[in-house]
Scaffold this motif. Sequence first.
Motif, short mmCIF file in Angstrom:
data_model
loop_
_atom_site.label_atom_id
_atom_site.label_comp_id
_atom_site.label_asym_id
_atom_site.label_seq_id
_atom_site.Cartn_x
_atom_site.Cartn_y
_atom_site.Cartn_z
N ARG A 16 -5.22 35.25 98.66
CA ARG A 16 -6.61 35.16 98.20
C ARG A 16 -6.74 34.45 96.85
N LYS A 17 -5.74 34.56 95.98
CA LYS A 17 -5.84 33.98 94.65
C LYS A 17 -5.64 32.47 94.64
N TYR A 42 -10.25 33.35 104.21
CA TYR A 42 -9.73 34.37 103.31
C TYR A 42 -10.05 35.73 103.92
N THR A 193 -21.25 38.11 97.43
CA THR A 193 -20.35 38.14 96.29
C THR A 193 -20.02 36.72 95.80
N TRP A 195 -17.14 35.87 95.11
CA TRP A 195 -15.89 35.51 95.78
C TRP A 195 -16.13 34.52 96.91
N GLU A 196 -17.26 34.64 97.61
CA GLU A 196 -17.57 33.68 98.67
C GLU A 196 -17.72 32.28 98.09
N GLU A 198 -16.31 31.15 95.44
CA GLU A 198 -15.01 30.66 94.98
C GLU A 198 -14.25 29.95 96.08
N LYS A 199 -14.61 30.22 97.33
CA LYS A 199 -13.97 29.52 98.45
C LYS A 199 -14.33 28.04 98.46
N CYS A 232 -17.19 28.94 89.01
CA CYS A 232 -16.88 28.31 90.30
C CYS A 232 -17.16 26.81 90.28
#
Length: 456
Positions: A16-17, A42, A193, A195-196, A198-199, A232
């Motif tokens: 994931r990182k 991910y 989030t 995090w989405e 960041e993809k 991001c």
Amino acid sequence: MFFDTDNVPKRIPNGRKYNKMWLINLLQSYCSVGFTPVDFQYIRNTIQFFVQNAKTAIELMNINYQIRDEENKRIAIYVNSSREPASVHYKLTPEQMHTLKLSMKKRYDVSRKDLYLRKIRFDQDLVNRGIDIFLDRRSCMTATLQIIQEDFPELLSLNVSNNKIYWLDGLSELIEKAPHVKTLNLSGNLVRTVWELEKMKGLKLEQLWLEGNPLCSSFQDHSSYVSAILNCFPELSHLDGMKLFPTIDINTLEIIKPYKESYKGSENLKNLLIQFMLQYYLIYDYGDRHSLLSAYDADACFSLAITFNSDKEDLSSLEDYFKDNRNMMRLKNSSLRMQLLKHKKHNIVTCLHELPKTQHDLNSYVIDLCVQTEKMICFSVNGLFKEVAGKSWGCVRAFTRTFILTADRDFRLCIVNDEMILRNASPTEIRKAFSTSRHQNLSVAVCAMRSTLEWH
């Protein structure tokens, strides 16, 4: 992470990182055959994708624990058999692809290179033919991006608002399919989030719309929201239709020349310093301060000192800075003074990252160039900022920052010495700070210029 091919799946844990493009390029460098990852996802702490060539699967399996990441940690790769991915299993038929392509062409503005796919699932041409296009479905997103790559390769702006998109694994392929996209409208979807987002790191976005997504209400304040999004997409200039940074025209900046006869500097030098400062403080305020690592020399030094307007001043609001205070008029312990001097760029950036979040008033700046040689520049920046988070939210500070810059082997400016002197702003300074009536310009004091800078 999983790599699946011909019923042979693969996986890399703790993936994931890793940035998608960085990882794929790394893996590709170890494979003798080219491959295209399918359904890159991910999933929890792992990354999963499929490949369609058994030889590639075997090569990936053979480099298990043989490659390392940027932290010098070995990367594990597991290969297992599996079914074909959903985007292949539910692939649109040639007839459905043709209908979707015609519909998308109607929504494409050739002059603006803009594709409008808002509520595409309700497109009448698709509905009449019984074609369901749900962009949160991987097969539909894959088909859409395939058409974009083939028919709209110069796409600059994409609107996929109000499509109930809640995950962005599929849309992350936009980085490869349409790398020129500068504007993306994701408003009215179900993204929850950061995090989405960041993809999709690697997409050079300048404008982004996210309003109407659940993630927008997950932050304590607007500043935290902006900071997370800029982490991001650091090149972003507009978020949800609002300009993030003040417009500053360096061609109309006021130049103060206290000693006209000694003024021998060039316009290029002035612009160089201003651009350096703008970039530095925009990252400092709105980005991830860890990104400032590249601004410092490996052996740089940093110190912070607090000064006081009066002995009766209330200093409680400055307590977040006290642990790093090197005011030598008050600090008698020589050992502690050396300890508080931050050596090495990683220690400096760690210290800066721990300081309160801020917003600087760029129009309060006075930049004074003190010394210039062919290999070094020393200048100071005076100005105001306010804290935008924590218990001292809204407090206005006055600061002086003195930088010494040199050029590295690639002729890139880097900081070798950085000194910050901090105090509470005076009542007059507080009244003037962030005034909307002030002109959008910076005052630049340029003096004691000794020779022409020859950096590139």
